[in-house]
Design an enzyme around this catalytic site. Structure first.
Site, PDB file in Angstrom:
ATOM      1  N   GLY A   7       7.390  -6.192 -10.287  1.00 16.20           N
ATOM      2  CA  GLY A   7       6.495  -6.796  -9.311  1.00 16.20           C
ATOM      3  C   GLY A   7       5.508  -7.751  -9.956  1.00 16.20           C
ATOM      4  O   GLY A   7       5.500  -7.944 -11.179  1.00 16.20           O
ATOM      5  N   THR A   8       4.659  -8.336  -9.135  1.00 14.31           N
ATOM      6  CA  THR A   8       3.698  -9.328  -9.637  1.00 14.31           C
ATOM      7  C   THR A   8       2.719  -8.706 -10.618  1.00 14.31           C
ATOM      8  O   THR A   8       2.543  -9.198 -11.741  1.00 14.31           O
ATOM      9  CB  THR A   8       2.916  -9.946  -8.463  1.00 14.31           C
ATOM     10  OG1 THR A   8       3.830 -10.381  -7.462  1.00 14.31           O
ATOM     11  CG2 THR A   8       2.101 -11.134  -8.936  1.00 14.31           C
ATOM     12  N   ASP A  29      11.479   0.174 -12.565  1.00 15.44           N
ATOM     13  CA  ASP A  29      11.398  -0.432 -11.237  1.00 15.44           C
ATOM     14  C   ASP A  29      12.597   0.009 -10.408  1.00 15.44           C
ATOM     15  O   ASP A  29      13.643   0.385 -10.950  1.00 15.44           O
ATOM     16  CB  ASP A  29      11.365  -1.958 -11.331  1.00 15.44           C
ATOM     17  CG  ASP A  29      10.721  -2.596 -10.103  1.00 15.44           C
ATOM     18  OD1 ASP A  29       9.555  -3.013 -10.195  1.00 15.44           O
ATOM     19  OD2 ASP A  29      11.381  -2.663  -9.052  1.00 15.44           O
ATOM     20  N   HIS A  30      12.420  -0.054  -9.090  1.00 14.46           N
ATOM     21  CA  HIS A  30      13.489   0.306  -8.152  1.00 14.46           C
ATOM     22  C   HIS A  30      14.327  -0.899  -7.778  1.00 14.46           C
ATOM     23  O   HIS A  30      15.428  -0.757  -7.256  1.00 14.46           O
ATOM     24  CB  HIS A  30      12.872   0.929  -6.889  1.00 14.46           C
ATOM     25  CG  HIS A  30      13.862   1.613  -6.016  1.00 14.46           C
ATOM     26  ND1 HIS A  30      13.773   1.609  -4.637  1.00 14.46           N
ATOM     27  CD2 HIS A  30      14.978   2.322  -6.322  1.00 14.46           C
ATOM     28  CE1 HIS A  30      14.800   2.285  -4.141  1.00 14.46           C
ATOM     29  NE2 HIS A  30      15.520   2.739  -5.142  1.00 14.46           N
ATOM     30  N   ILE A  58      10.590   6.050  -7.972  1.00 12.05           N
ATOM     31  CA  ILE A  58       9.500   6.962  -8.339  1.00 12.05           C
ATOM     32  C   ILE A  58       9.445   8.186  -7.437  1.00 12.05           C
ATOM     33  O   ILE A  58       8.753   9.156  -7.744  1.00 12.05           O
ATOM     34  CB  ILE A  58       8.134   6.250  -8.330  1.00 12.05           C
ATOM     35  CG1 ILE A  58       7.795   5.723  -6.938  1.00 12.05           C
ATOM     36  CG2 ILE A  58       8.095   5.140  -9.363  1.00 12.05           C
ATOM     37  CD1 ILE A  58       6.343   5.295  -6.791  1.00 12.05           C
ATOM     38  N   LYS A 125      -7.936  -1.751   0.397  1.00 13.37           N
ATOM     39  CA  LYS A 125      -7.637  -1.195   1.721  1.00 13.37           C
ATOM     40  C   LYS A 125      -7.727   0.331   1.738  1.00 13.37           C
ATOM     41  O   LYS A 125      -7.626   0.948   2.803  1.00 13.37           O
ATOM     42  CB  LYS A 125      -6.261  -1.668   2.186  1.00 13.37           C
ATOM     43  CG  LYS A 125      -6.205  -3.175   2.412  1.00 13.37           C
ATOM     44  CD  LYS A 125      -4.805  -3.660   2.713  1.00 13.37           C
ATOM     45  CE  LYS A 125      -4.795  -5.170   2.887  1.00 13.37           C
ATOM     46  NZ  LYS A 125      -5.150  -5.899   1.644  1.00 13.37           N
ATOM     47  N   ASN A 167      -7.427  -9.371  -2.870  1.00 13.58           N
ATOM     48  CA  ASN A 167      -6.391 -10.395  -2.750  1.00 13.58           C
ATOM     49  C   ASN A 167      -6.126 -11.034  -4.113  1.00 13.58           C
ATOM     50  O   ASN A 167      -7.012 -11.666  -4.691  1.00 13.58           O
ATOM     51  CB  ASN A 167      -6.822 -11.471  -1.754  1.00 13.58           C
ATOM     52  CG  ASN A 167      -6.968 -10.915  -0.350  1.00 13.58           C
ATOM     53  OD1 ASN A 167      -6.001 -10.495   0.252  1.00 13.58           O
ATOM     54  ND2 ASN A 167      -8.195 -10.892   0.150  1.00 13.58           N
ATOM     55  N   GLY A 170      -0.845 -15.174  -5.619  1.00 11.13           N
ATOM     56  CA  GLY A 170       0.528 -15.162  -6.093  1.00 11.13           C
ATOM     57  C   GLY A 170       1.208 -13.820  -6.055  1.00 11.13           C
ATOM     58  O   GLY A 170       2.392 -13.715  -6.345  1.00 11.13           O
ATOM     59  N   THR A 192      -8.292 -12.183  11.114  1.00 10.51           N
ATOM     60  CA  THR A 192      -8.584 -11.021  11.948  1.00 10.51           C
ATOM     61  C   THR A 192      -9.908 -11.149  12.690  1.00 10.51           C
ATOM     62  O   THR A 192     -10.152 -10.430  13.649  1.00 10.51           O
ATOM     63  CB  THR A 192      -8.605  -9.748  11.082  1.00 10.51           C
ATOM     64  OG1 THR A 192      -9.529  -9.951  10.004  1.00 10.51           O
ATOM     65  CG2 THR A 192      -7.225  -9.468  10.522  1.00 10.51           C
TER      66      THR A 192
END
Length: 217
Positions: A7-8, A29-30, A58, A125, A167, A170, A192
């Protein structure tokens, strides 16, 4: 060992760690192609760093225990996650299985194998969560906090550190690609709330903070 290495965030962690150390680096990784890509990149830019690419989920407890017993990582960066709020909202069980259960599986397997420190990549979040994704990450944070409390009590077990991101420019979970597509079509931008403000950091900055957290912790 880096989970979510394709991932990033996981990929950038692998790059920066490979540039700093010559120890064995395990990439997990999956996603087959994502894992292939980061492994190939590291072979080209850091050929002297011994590494192993492992395709695994995982959520598979038995397999993760075998992997950790074989790799015996001293330092673990746990970046594997489901990050898109709408996707996890549509399939909440998948979010629970990966983000909450998967984190427990990774942490317990690493601790059993003698890992000294786990750095868990979380999200803003998870602060007073209003989404299923945020709630699953908060559950994972609470589990990691409980493990770290045990370690700080002096039982000699693995320390756990959590780093929350907002955030990241990329990253696959960023809103920026959506805004870019909306701008290319001439708008409007979907926000939002009219008074919404968003703050961003680059991937390199984000991963630098993770590495600092590992040292400070």
């Amino acid at each position: 060992l880096v989970t979510g290495a394709g991932g990033t965030i996981g990929g950038e962690l692998a790059r920066q760690v490979a540039a700093l150390v010559s120890a064995m680096l395990t990439l997990l990784d999956h996603g087959e192609y994502a894992l292939y890509e980061i492994n190939l990149e590291l072979s080209e830019h850091h050929p002297g760093v011994p590494r192993r690419a492992i395709l695994a989920d995982i959520r598979d407890e038995a397999r993760l225990r075998r992997i950790m017993e074989e790799a015996r990582p001293e330092l673990l960066f746990h970046a594997a996650a489901l990050k898109h709020v709408p996707m996890v909202e549509n399939d909440p069980l998948e979010g629970m299985l990966t983000n909450a259960h998967g984190t427990r599986v990774v942490a317990e397997a690493a601790r059993a194998a003698g890992c000294g420190l786990m750095v868990f990549i979380s999200t803003d979040k998870a602060v007073n969560p209003t989404s299923v994704m945020g709630a699953t990450k908060r559950l994972a944070e609470m589990f990691c906090q409980a493990l770290d409390k045990q370690a700080r009590a002096g039982d000699g077990q693995m320390r756990c550190i959590t780093v929350r991101f907002g955030n990241v420019l990329g990253s696959t979970g960023s809103v920026v690609p959506l805004f870019r597509r909306q701008l290319e079509r001439g708008g409007p931008l979907t926000v939002t709330h009219p008074d919404m403000r968003r703050y961003f950091m680059t991937v390199r900055e984000a991963v630098g903070l993770v590495l600092q957290a590992a040292v400070v912790g």
